[in-house]
Each structure stands twice: as structure tokens, then as C-alpha cells.
Design an enzyme around this catalytic site. Structure first.
Site, PDB file in Angstrom:
ATOM      1  N   HIS A 234     -29.447  10.429 -10.445  1.00  0.00           N
ATOM      2  CA  HIS A 234     -30.220  10.073 -11.654  1.00  0.00           C
ATOM      3  C   HIS A 234     -31.572   9.462 -11.265  1.00  0.00           C
ATOM      4  O   HIS A 234     -32.636   9.953 -11.654  1.00  0.00           O
ATOM      5  CB  HIS A 234     -29.467   9.049 -12.501  1.00  0.00           C
ATOM      6  CG  HIS A 234     -28.057   9.401 -12.854  1.00  0.00           C
ATOM      7  ND1 HIS A 234     -27.737  10.304 -13.836  1.00  0.00           N
ATOM      8  CD2 HIS A 234     -26.876   8.952 -12.358  1.00  0.00           C
ATOM      9  CE1 HIS A 234     -26.424  10.394 -13.949  1.00  0.00           C
ATOM     10  NE2 HIS A 234     -25.877   9.587 -13.063  1.00  0.00           N
ATOM     11  N   ASP A 235     -31.526   8.343 -10.564  1.00  0.00           N
ATOM     12  CA  ASP A 235     -32.763   7.609 -10.246  1.00  0.00           C
ATOM     13  C   ASP A 235     -33.641   8.342  -9.226  1.00  0.00           C
ATOM     14  O   ASP A 235     -34.866   8.363  -9.386  1.00  0.00           O
ATOM     15  CB  ASP A 235     -32.424   6.198  -9.742  1.00  0.00           C
ATOM     16  CG  ASP A 235     -31.759   5.348 -10.819  1.00  0.00           C
ATOM     17  OD1 ASP A 235     -31.864   5.722 -12.004  1.00  0.00           O
ATOM     18  OD2 ASP A 235     -31.138   4.330 -10.484  1.00  0.00           O
TER      19      ASP A 235
END
Ligand SMILES: [Ca+2]
Length: 304
Positions: A234-235
Site C-alpha cells: 500500500h504505502d
């Protein structure tokens, strides 16, 4: 072969601050390392957010030290959401067996640090990869300054109804940021869920054998022992977009944060004119598709 310093001279360097809840999911640490290993990005600082931010700051400093970048300031931010309840006694990073026992290298509060960075350099980008509490407070404290800010955030989802973690941990803060009029780019679960490492990728990272990756390998091993699943990036995708914008397809959308719903609190809601299939007044550039294979390749190249 072109030397790293030569590359830095010919490419346009993008300055960023990363606002992170490092210490729960492993992907914050992977994202920070990706930023450190990206010659297109200059990390001007880190700020920590959500629950035990003192501990998160220590972990971030430990990671920076492993990558020989202790010069990057880490400003500790707000642990408590604006209104949402959370267990402030819970210990994030409980999968980590030890912490760096040093004093923080930045005495400025994360909220003031963010405001000052934007005031000094309005071209700077804030990469928000945790709940939006610090950024919402910066907007409330210095609205004129933060109006110039460029925020690229991991969080939310527009293609389905789902209470994504960064939004649901502090919906009121997210509502302030989405309603602020700042330049906001949303990298949500719509695209990040497609970006997963497989076991052989993890083994390559774990067994890289370089001294600076030893700490990251240890984090990865301990996190996987605790979580029992493979990392979803995600990040890191949010950080990769900053150096390689062509990885994501973006569309302007009008998105609000639901703060009251009995079943929908913490969800991001897209407003559409269903008669003519068009968005209403837009407030967000939202990621709608990702070049997943190109991203994973870039990520592994940069980490290894
Ligand atoms: Ca995060």
C-alpha cells in the site's frame, strides 16, 4: 555506467516529507526505504502519527540509522485521533523485539514541522501513509500555509464500500483534509490491493546480505511471523508514484468521508451524477488503475 551523483544532477529532485504510522503493518518501513533508495526523491523529514508516536519515532530513527541517514529529522506527532476512540495503551510495533534507545533528533512537533516545511518550500509534497490526524491539525493551525500543500495519501477506497484503515482510524481528520481544498491525490485500496509480494520476493529481500538491509530483513521476518501473511505494498505504491507518476492512472473525483453512518463510518464516498455518469465538483485526484508489474519490478530493483 552512470554514477548515482550524476543521475541526481540530470533528474528533477522532488522533496518530500513522509507522515507515517510505521510500526504496525510492515509497508511503512518498505515505503521509507523505497524513498531513501530513489534518486528522484529527497526526504526532507519524517513525521509520526497515531497511538504511540514516541515509539514509532524511535523505530523510524532506527531504520534511518540502518540506511546511514540519521541526518533526516523525525518529528513526533499526535497519537490520539480527533474524536474517534482508540486504545492508547496498545503497543504498536509489538512484533519488534528491541528499540533504539536514543533521544529524538527533532524537538519540533510534527504539526509545526509540516507547516514549516510547506511555508519554506510550497513545492514540497507530503506523502501521508498513516491516519490524517497530523495533517488535519496542520490545516486547522495554519490554513493559509497548508492551502499550498500538495498531499499524496494512501487511504480510502472509491470502487467499493470499505472502511480502509487510515481513514477509519480518524474519520474526522480525514474529513477535514478532504474538505480543505488542498491539492490531494488519493492512492486507495482500489489499486494498492493489486500490489502484493510473493514468497520468492520476500526471500530475495531477506537474504540480500547487504549490511543496510539486515535491519529491514529482521523487521520483515518478525512482522511476517506475527501477521502470518505476505506484504501488500500500500504505502510503497504511494511513494513510487512520486518518482514514477506513470505507474498510476488518476481521475478527478468528488469524495467525502462518512463520519456518522451506522454501517459506513470511516468510508470514503464518491459523489457521481448517475444520470450523466460524471463526477460533481471534484476535490481529489484518485488512482483508478496501476501498472502493477512495472511497480513491483521497480520496487524490488530499488530495495535490492
Ligand atoms: Ca502506514
Amino acid at each position: 555506467m552512470i554514477a548515482f551523483e550524476s543521475i541526481k544532477e540530470v533528474i528533477e529532485i522532488r522533496r518530500i516529507v513522509i507522515d507515517t504510522d510505521i510500526g504496525d503493518d510492515i509497508d511503512d518501513a518498505l515505503a521509507i526505504v523505497l524513498a531513501l533508495n530513489s534518486p528522484e526523491l529527497e526526504v526532507a523529514g519524517l513525521t509520526t502519527v497515531y497511538r504511540n508516536t514516541d515509539l514509532r519515532t524511535k523505530l523510524a530513527m532506527q531504520l534511518l540509522q540502518a540506511y546511514k541517514r540519521p541526518d533526516i529529522p523525525v518529528a513526533t506527532g499526535i497519537g490520539s485521533p480527533l474524536l474517534a476512540k482508540t486504545d492508547m495503551d496498545s503497543i504498536p510495533c509489538q512484533w519488534l523485539d528491541e528499540y533504539l534507545d536514543t533521544e529524538p533528533n527533532c524537538s519540533e512537533h510534527a504539526v509545526d514541522f509540516l507547516i514549516e516545511q510547506v511555508r519554506r518550500d510550497p513545492a514540497i509534497t507530503i506523502a501521508a501513509i498513516g491516519p490524517l490526524t497530523n495533517i488535519a491539525c496542520a490545516v486547522m493551525k495554519a490554513p493559509d500555509v497548508m492551502q499550498q500543500a500538495n498531499i499524496v495519501m494512501m487511504g480510502g477506497m472509491h470502487s467499493a464500500h470499505y472502511p480502509e484503515w487510515n481513514i477509519v482510524c480518524d474519520p474526522e481528520a480525514a474529513a477535514i483534509v478532504f474538505g480543505s481544498g488542498m491539492k490531494l491525490t488519493m492512492v486507495g485500496l482500489d489499486v494498492t490491493l493489486k500490489c502484493r509480494l510473493i514468497q520468492s520476493d520476500v526471500e530475495r529481500i531477506k537474504h540480500r546480505g547487504k549490511s543496510e538491509t539486515a535491519f529491514l530483513s529482521r523487521l520483515l521476518s518478525q512482522w511476517m511471523d506475527s501477521s502470518k501473511h505476505l506484504p501488500i505494498l500500500h504505502d510503497p505504491l504511494t511513494i513510487a508514484y512520486l518518482s514514477h507518476p506513470d505507474l498510476l492512472e488518476l481521475k478527478p473525483k468528488k469524495i467525502s468521508v462518512e463520519c456518522k453512518g451506522e454501517f459506513t463510518r470511516g468510508m470514503t464516498v464518491e459523489h457521481r451524477d448517475v444520470f450523466f455518469d460524471r463526477p460533481m465538483d471534484t476535490n481529489v485526484l484518485a488512482a483508478v488503475d496501476v501498472r502493477k508489474d512495472a511497480f513491483i519490478q521497480l520496487f524490488l530493483e530499488r530495495l535490492l
